[in-house]
Motif scaffolding. Structure first.
Motif, PDB file in Angstrom:
ATOM      1  N   GLN A   1      -0.953 -12.618  16.974  1.00  0.00           N
ATOM      2  CA  GLN A   1      -0.450 -12.154  15.689  1.00  0.00           C
ATOM      3  C   GLN A   1      -0.890 -10.713  15.450  1.00  0.00           C
ATOM      4  O   GLN A   1      -2.018 -10.315  15.788  1.00  0.00           O
ATOM      5  N   ALA A   2       0.021  -9.949  14.858  1.00  0.00           N
ATOM      6  CA  ALA A   2      -0.342  -8.585  14.456  1.00  0.00           C
ATOM      7  C   ALA A   2      -1.286  -8.656  13.270  1.00  0.00           C
ATOM      8  O   ALA A   2      -1.164  -9.537  12.417  1.00  0.00           O
ATOM      9  N   PRO A   3      -2.278  -7.777  13.203  1.00  0.00           N
ATOM     10  CA  PRO A   3      -3.205  -7.804  12.064  1.00  0.00           C
ATOM     11  C   PRO A   3      -2.450  -7.632  10.745  1.00  0.00           C
ATOM     12  O   PRO A   3      -1.454  -6.914  10.655  1.00  0.00           O
ATOM     13  N   LEU A   4      -2.928  -8.296   9.742  1.00  0.00           N
ATOM     14  CA  LEU A   4      -2.310  -8.228   8.418  1.00  0.00           C
ATOM     15  C   LEU A   4      -2.486  -6.833   7.818  1.00  0.00           C
ATOM     16  O   LEU A   4      -3.565  -6.249   7.876  1.00  0.00           O
ATOM     17  N   ALA A   5      -1.393  -6.281   7.262  1.00  0.00           N
ATOM     18  CA  ALA A   5      -1.434  -4.983   6.582  1.00  0.00           C
ATOM     19  C   ALA A   5      -0.427  -5.017   5.442  1.00  0.00           C
ATOM     20  O   ALA A   5       0.679  -5.526   5.598  1.00  0.00           O
ATOM     21  N   LEU A   6      -0.813  -4.486   4.294  1.00  0.00           N
ATOM     22  CA  LEU A   6       0.065  -4.421   3.128  1.00  0.00           C
ATOM     23  C   LEU A   6       0.690  -3.035   3.028  1.00  0.00           C
ATOM     24  O   LEU A   6       0.086  -2.024   3.420  1.00  0.00           O
ATOM     25  N   ALA A   7       1.890  -3.005   2.493  1.00  0.00           N
ATOM     26  CA  ALA A   7       2.619  -1.736   2.343  1.00  0.00           C
ATOM     27  C   ALA A   7       2.079  -0.994   1.123  1.00  0.00           C
ATOM     28  O   ALA A   7       2.654  -1.037   0.035  1.00  0.00           O
ATOM     29  N   ARG A   8       0.973  -0.330   1.318  1.00  0.00           N
ATOM     30  CA  ARG A   8       0.364   0.441   0.225  1.00  0.00           C
ATOM     31  C   ARG A   8      -0.418   1.599   0.822  1.00  0.00           C
ATOM     32  O   ARG A   8      -0.886   1.532   1.965  1.00  0.00           O
ATOM     33  N   LYS A   9      -0.552   2.627   0.044  1.00  0.00           N
ATOM     34  CA  LYS A   9      -1.253   3.805   0.520  1.00  0.00           C
ATOM     35  C   LYS A   9      -2.748   3.502   0.663  1.00  0.00           C
ATOM     36  O   LYS A   9      -3.323   2.791  -0.147  1.00  0.00           O
ATOM     37  N   PRO A  10      -3.342   4.055   1.710  1.00  0.00           N
ATOM     38  CA  PRO A  10      -4.785   3.846   1.863  1.00  0.00           C
ATOM     39  C   PRO A  10      -5.550   4.533   0.730  1.00  0.00           C
ATOM     40  O   PRO A  10      -5.161   5.590   0.239  1.00  0.00           O
ATOM     41  N   ARG A  11      -6.640   3.889   0.357  1.00  0.00           N
ATOM     42  CA  ARG A  11      -7.447   4.401  -0.754  1.00  0.00           C
ATOM     43  C   ARG A  11      -8.825   4.803  -0.250  1.00  0.00           C
ATOM     44  O   ARG A  11      -9.358   4.198   0.680  1.00  0.00           O
ATOM     45  N   GLU A  12      -9.330   5.813  -0.910  1.00  0.00           N
ATOM     46  CA  GLU A  12     -10.672   6.251  -0.529  1.00  0.00           C
ATOM     47  C   GLU A  12     -11.713   5.191  -0.888  1.00  0.00           C
ATOM     48  O   GLU A  12     -12.660   4.965  -0.138  1.00  0.00           O
ATOM     49  N   VAL A  13     -11.512   4.583  -2.052  1.00  0.00           N
ATOM     50  CA  VAL A  13     -12.425   3.516  -2.479  1.00  0.00           C
ATOM     51  C   VAL A  13     -11.667   2.195  -2.389  1.00  0.00           C
ATOM     52  O   VAL A  13     -10.671   2.011  -3.100  1.00  0.00           O
ATOM     53  N   PRO A  14     -12.078   1.282  -1.526  1.00  0.00           N
ATOM     54  CA  PRO A  14     -11.337   0.012  -1.379  1.00  0.00           C
ATOM     55  C   PRO A  14     -11.350  -0.773  -2.694  1.00  0.00           C
ATOM     56  O   PRO A  14     -12.313  -0.749  -3.448  1.00  0.00           O
ATOM     57  N   ASP A  15     -10.226  -1.463  -2.936  1.00  0.00           N
ATOM     58  CA  ASP A  15     -10.159  -2.319  -4.108  1.00  0.00           C
ATOM     59  C   ASP A  15     -10.124  -3.785  -3.661  1.00  0.00           C
ATOM     60  O   ASP A  15     -10.357  -4.112  -2.495  1.00  0.00           O
ATOM     61  N   GLU A  16      -9.815  -4.676  -4.632  1.00  0.00           N
ATOM     62  CA  GLU A  16      -9.863  -6.109  -4.342  1.00  0.00           C
ATOM     63  C   GLU A  16      -8.868  -6.521  -3.260  1.00  0.00           C
ATOM     64  O   GLU A  16      -9.162  -7.390  -2.419  1.00  0.00           O
ATOM     65  N   LEU A  17      -7.664  -5.937  -3.251  1.00  0.00           N
ATOM     66  CA  LEU A  17      -6.694  -6.282  -2.231  1.00  0.00           C
ATOM     67  C   LEU A  17      -7.161  -5.862  -0.842  1.00  0.00           C
ATOM     68  O   LEU A  17      -6.939  -6.570   0.148  1.00  0.00           O
ATOM     69  N   ASP A  18      -7.819  -4.703  -0.762  1.00  0.00           N
ATOM     70  CA  ASP A  18      -8.376  -4.279   0.523  1.00  0.00           C
ATOM     71  C   ASP A  18      -9.433  -5.273   1.002  1.00  0.00           C
ATOM     72  O   ASP A  18      -9.483  -5.633   2.190  1.00  0.00           O
ATOM     73  N   PHE A  19     -10.282  -5.730   0.074  1.00  0.00           N
ATOM     74  CA  PHE A  19     -11.297  -6.730   0.445  1.00  0.00           C
ATOM     75  C   PHE A  19     -10.629  -8.031   0.896  1.00  0.00           C
ATOM     76  O   PHE A  19     -11.067  -8.673   1.865  1.00  0.00           O
ATOM     77  N   LEU A  20      -9.555  -8.434   0.199  1.00  0.00           N
ATOM     78  CA  LEU A  20      -8.848  -9.659   0.570  1.00  0.00           C
ATOM     79  C   LEU A  20      -8.242  -9.525   1.962  1.00  0.00           C
ATOM     80  O   LEU A  20      -8.345 -10.449   2.785  1.00  0.00           O
ATOM     81  N   VAL A  21      -7.572  -8.423   2.240  1.00  0.00           N
ATOM     82  CA  VAL A  21      -6.962  -8.219   3.555  1.00  0.00           C
ATOM     83  C   VAL A  21      -8.022  -8.243   4.646  1.00  0.00           C
ATOM     84  O   VAL A  21      -7.850  -8.868   5.708  1.00  0.00           O
ATOM     85  N   GLN A  22      -9.154  -7.597   4.401  1.00  0.00           N
ATOM     86  CA  GLN A  22     -10.219  -7.582   5.404  1.00  0.00           C
ATOM     87  C   GLN A  22     -10.787  -8.984   5.621  1.00  0.00           C
ATOM     88  O   GLN A  22     -11.062  -9.393   6.763  1.00  0.00           O
TER      89      GLN A  22
END
Length: 515
Positions: A214-235
């Motif tokens: 499987q390809a790693p999960l990635a959301l269609a959103r711009k990368p952020r300097e400070v990760p938010d909750e969605l970044d934590f969820l994806v990781q």
């Protein structure tokens, strides 16, 4: 079995979002619709509460305004009205009352003298009016204040209600439009920030297959300097995917190992089955050999019982005839020879009888019942004592001893053991014979002990072998079959038998019964 993880290595991260117009996704977003509904309900409730509060405040302000105008009428119009009434100037009173009714929200005004003869009114009278005020008209004449009449003013609240209604409609319409637009904006923002990514996660996992790369999960959103909750969820989901992949790989290897073990076990079971069949064939062959041996033993027993005993009886009978009819003709040495022939024949008869009993014990079918060993031993002791009533023997038989076994065989066993104890204590001045039981945890151990001549322990292994004796027949008569019979009976009951002793101090014979 599950397929192993295989295939090309995962490609670069792909977005979990599919190409779909934002408003198309927005229309399908059930969470968004529920969110919009709750925002509208909450906003409408807040708007109603705030509008009600505002209308109440406006109502109080307008009513207070009427009160202020009534106060102005009381302070500004009363003196002139009282003067016109004192002068009975109807025209002036009418002008003044018309001026009062032109004030906002004043419906009518009326002046009436104290005698009721003069009445001037302006405006229209309405019984539905909700605010009335009566003010006395006084005039000071030569230092005396007189009540000339009364001013009645009626204020109309319909204007206030109309203005409040118009204001409420304007507020509700404007607030409703504003709330709806704000809700749509919030819904759009929530969709852009949260719900569309949740839908993307759902689509991603609906196509997830742990058996395929499987390809790693990635959301269609711009990368952020400070990760938010969605970044934590994806990781966290990526980490979970890695752990699942490792666990699946380990499980696959374990399954392969288990399959190998199953094949090996199947082979072992086949081998065990083959060995069991071979063992069954061998057991059948041994059983057949044993049956043949038993048949031969039965034939031998029949031969001993009939073919050997008959010559012995003949020898013993003719020896008795010779001794009885021709004994006076024989020399002392011939008589001694004749006695030896008779004793030998008698001993041979006894030996054959013991061998037959031993053979019978080996072939006899065991019938297991509950046997009172104490009572059985007491019967044997009574029989021994009855044969030699002159002997003084101290018997100690423990009461309440019981075992499960064949009653007939157990009686033979006790008869041999107690008979040996009786025989080998014959030279004791005070003989002592004991039969007791001791529980050692693995089961009861029964023992017969005496204080007779005893034996040397280095010859103890020979005691239970047929025809093996530790004493000469002249000292203690016997055939050497008794203890062999005891061992055969104990073994047929699945038990063990052993002996302990010391020369001149007695012996102790112990046995167990597994049955």
């Amino acid at each position: 079995m599950s397929e192993p993880l295989a295939g090309p290595p995962p490609g670069p991260p792909e977005s979990a979002d599919r190409a779909m117009p934002p408003w198309g996704e927005l229309r399908r977003a059930r969470i968004g619709r529920r969110l919009l509904l709750w925002i509208l309900l909450a906003s409408s409730l807040v708007t109603l509460l705030l509008t009600s509060l505002q209308l109440y405040l406006d109502y109080r302000r307008d009513v207070d305004g009427i009160e202020v105008r009534l106060a102005e009428i009381e302070h500004g119009y009363l003196p002139s009205l009282a003067s016109s009434l004192w002068k009975l100037d109807r025209e002036q009173l009418q002008l003044q009352l018309d001026g009062i009714t032109r004030l906002p929200d004043i419906l009518s005004a009326e002046v009436q003298d104290a005698q009721g003869t003069l009445k001037v009114e302006s405006g229209r009278m309405d019984t539905r009016a909700e605010l009335r005020r009566s003010i006395p008209l006084t005039f000071e004449d030569r230092g005396e204040r007189r009540v000339l009449g009364e001013l009645r003013v009626v204020a109309n609240l319909e204007g206030i209600y109309r203005r409040l209604t118009e204001r409420a409609l304007i507020i509700l319409a404007s607030q409703g439009v504003k709330t709806f637009l704000i809700s749509l904006f919030i819904l759009f923002i929530v969709h852009q920030v949260v719900t569309r990514h949740l839908a993307s996660l759902a689509r991603y996992f609906s196509n997830f297959d742990i058996r395929a790369p499987q390809a790693p999960l990635a959301l269609a959103r711009k990368p952020r300097e400070v990760p938010d909750e969605l970044d934590f969820l994806v990781q966290a989901i990526r980490d979970l995917q890695d752990r699942l992949a490792r666990a699946y790989s380990d499980l696959h290897r374990a399954n392969q190992s288990l399959q190998t073990d199953i094949v090996a076990r199947q082979r072992a079971e086949d081998e065990i089955s083959r060995l069991n069949q071979d063992l069954e064939r061998r057991v059948a062959a041994r059983t057949a050999d044993l049956q043949a041996a038993n048949n031969e033993l039965a034939a031998f027993t029949y031969s001993v019982s009939h073919d050997l005993r008959a010559p012995l009886r003949t020898m013993h009978g003719f020896a008795q005839v010779v001794a009885r009819e021709h004994g006076h003709e024989l020399s002392p040495q011939a008589k001694d020879y004749l006695d030896r022939v008779q004793n030998g024949a008698q001993r041979m008869e006894t030996l054959i009888g013991d061998l037959l009993r031993l053979s019978e014990i080996s072939q006899r079918t065991i019938k297991l019942v509950e046997v009172d060993l104490s009572a059985l031993a007491q019967n044997v002791a009574n029989e021994l004592q009855a044969e030699e009533p002159g002997r003084k023997v101290q018997w100690h038989i423990e009461p309440g001893m019981a075992a499960r076994g064949d009653a007939g065989l157990l009686r033979i066993l006790l008869a041999n053991l107690l008979g040996n104890a009786w025989k080998y204590t014959g030279r004791c001045a005070t003989a002592r014979i004991e039969f007791g039981c001791e529980d050692v945890g693995a089961g009861p151990i029964y023992s017969v002990s005496d204080n007779g001549v005893g034996f040397d322990m280095k010859y103890g292994e020979k005691l239970f072998t047929a025809f093996q004796r530790l004493h000469r027949a002249e000292e203690f008569p016997g055939t050497g079959i008794g203890l062999a019979t005891v061992a055969r009976i104990v073994h047929r009951h699945g038990g063990k038998v052993w002996a302990e002793g010391k020369v001149g101090e007695g012996a102790r014979f112990s046995f167990s019964l597994a049955s």
